[in-house]
Design a protein around this motif. Structure first.
Motif, short mmCIF file in Angstrom:
data_model
loop_
_atom_site.label_atom_id
_atom_site.label_comp_id
_atom_site.label_asym_id
_atom_site.label_seq_id
_atom_site.Cartn_x
_atom_site.Cartn_y
_atom_site.Cartn_z
N LYS A 160 13.60 0.66 8.58
CA LYS A 160 12.56 1.48 7.86
C LYS A 160 13.86 2.63 7.25
O LYS A 160 14.29 3.55 8.15
CB LYS A 160 11.48 1.97 8.30
N LYS A 162 14.72 6.10 5.33
CA LYS A 162 14.43 7.09 4.87
C LYS A 162 14.91 7.46 3.79
O LYS A 162 16.14 7.30 4.35
CB LYS A 162 14.17 8.71 6.02
N ASP A 190 11.64 4.13 2.70
CA ASP A 190 9.65 5.12 2.64
C ASP A 190 10.87 6.62 2.41
O ASP A 190 11.41 7.57 2.73
CB ASP A 190 9.69 6.16 4.09
N ASN A 192 8.85 9.31 1.52
CA ASN A 192 7.65 10.60 1.78
C ASN A 192 7.34 11.29 0.38
O ASN A 192 7.50 12.22 0.38
CB ASN A 192 8.82 11.73 2.94
N ASP A 243 1.18 5.90 1.99
CA ASP A 243 1.30 6.52 3.65
C ASP A 243 0.32 7.87 3.46
O ASP A 243 -0.70 7.78 3.76
CB ASP A 243 2.69 6.15 4.08
N GLU A 244 1.28 9.09 3.51
CA GLU A 244 0.68 9.87 2.61
C GLU A 244 -0.67 9.65 2.06
O GLU A 244 -1.41 11.18 2.07
CB GLU A 244 1.53 11.06 2.59
N ASN A 265 -0.51 2.03 5.04
CA ASN A 265 -0.52 1.99 6.47
C ASN A 265 -1.29 3.16 6.69
O ASN A 265 -1.64 4.84 6.68
CB ASN A 265 1.11 3.03 6.11
MG MG Z 1 5.51 7.04 5.65
#
Ligand code: MG
Length: 368
Positions: A160, A162, A190, A192, A243-244, A265
């Protein structure tokens, strides 16, 4: 089995290397550890990492929620009234999902110990092994390529990556990583929340045009921007994982109804524990949306609980439980074995954790 005392405190675990994302840098894990004691001598263990940039939960906030909202609700109660306890935890305060997750997992641990069965078996799970990816922190492209090679040497075959700090570099980052790893290595990205919707579509389609073969992208845009998430999902060649944007079961339902993401997620620290995670998994299954099980930077008490959940639900098809693999030490006794990419369950009752070294007690509530 009656709850006689609730203790909370700190555990500190050094990381192998600093963990860097678009949101933060972390050098060691400093988590709240929870112990729920009972009159049978069994203890339930829970853990919560303070992840202020994602959950809003700080170390002191988790301890405060435990002392003032959760522990007073649980003291003196029977573990056998399990659903009643689950409701008490979730209704003890708004938000505070990390503290709730710690209490939730300690109670699942006790309930399994009460009936002598592993939690994943209690939930009907038949899987006994999981394979996790490993996270590569966001850095200069060459450094990330070196980190990816190190991960491959450690046996990982799914990474994964970032991204999102200086997005102009993101395609170069993935290009460098893709060149550094063997053919067939699965790469997920990801961001974010770092990209704008149009920027995300441009970057992701550029990556696929270059043959970087990205499996999925996590949270490309701001958490609150569900329209933006849907915009990316509809125009990007890369599947989008929320996700978030998905904390509660209600968040999950909204995303599923909007069709704003291809994947969800699930993290115990976002939804408040297994009780709510099961609701999300069930809804996702109804909508034909697969899930990833994820974790924060957290120790093996909490990640082990997430592994039990993942083994119990087939809709959880992707596993991002690398917290213990990023740590340089493991103070936890019992529970699933984490060895490189392999997570192997045990037949121990409850969640299987029997003790945690280095516990520094900060608070306790017990019967007078
Ligand atoms: Mg994430």
């Amino acid at each position: 089995m009656k709850i006689t005392a609730i203790e909370w405190g700190k555990i500190s675990i050094p990381l192998r290397t600093p963990f860097k994302t678009a949101l933060r840098r972390v050098d060691s894990v400093e988590d709240v550890l929870l112990k729920i004691h009972t009159d049978t001598g069994e203890t339930g263990f829970g853990e919560a990492p303070p992840t202020g940039v994602i959950t809003g939960d700080t170390f002191e906030g988790i301890c405060g929620a435990m002392a003032h909202h959760i522990a007073p609700q649980l003291l003196g109660k029977e573990v056998d009234d399990f659903e009643g306890l689950m409701q008490l935890v979730q209704k003890s305060a708004v938000h505070n999902t990390s503290a709730k997750a710690a209490a939730d997992m300690a109670l699942w641990d006790l309930y399994g110990k009460l009936y002598g069965i592993p939690v994943y078996k209690l939930l009907g799970g038949s899987r006994e092994r999981l394979t996790t990816d490993l996270t590569i922190s966001v850095n200069a492209p060459e450094e990330m390529a070196r980190d990816a090679q190190t991960a491959i040497r450690r046996g990982f075959d799914c990474l994964k990556i970032k991204v999102g700090i200086d997005p102009a570099l993101d395609v170069a980052r993935l290009t460098a990583v893709r060149r550094a790893v063997p053919a067939g290595t699965l790469l997920r990205v990801d961001a974010n929340q770092a990209w704008k919707p149009k920027e995300a579509v441009r970057i992701l389609n550029d990556m696929q045009d270059r043959g970087l073969d990205i499996e999925l992208v996590e949270q490309p845009v701001a958490a609150a921007d569900l329209e933006g998430l849907k915009y990316v999902k509809e125009r990007s060649a890369v599947p989008v994982l929320a996700d978030e944007a998905v904390f509660s079961p209600e968040d999950a339902l909204r995303i599923l109804q909007m069709g704003a993401a291809d994947l969800l997620n699930i993290k115990l620290m976002k939804c408040g524990g297994l009780y709510n995670a099961l609701k999300i998994a069930t809804m996702a299954e109804m909508f034909g949306v697969e899930c990833m099980i994820g974790c924060m930077l957290e120790g093996r008490v909490a990640v082990n609980a997430a592994a039990h959940l993942a083994c119990a639900r087939q809709v959880i098809t992707r596993v991002d439980l690398d917290g213990p693999m990023l740590c340089a030490a493991d103070p936890v006794h019992g529970g699933a074995a984490f060895d490189g990419k392999d997570i192997v369950m045990t037949r121990e009752k409850g969640l299987g954790v029997t003790d945690v070294d280095g516990f520094e007690r900060l608070g306790v509530l017990e019967r007078a």
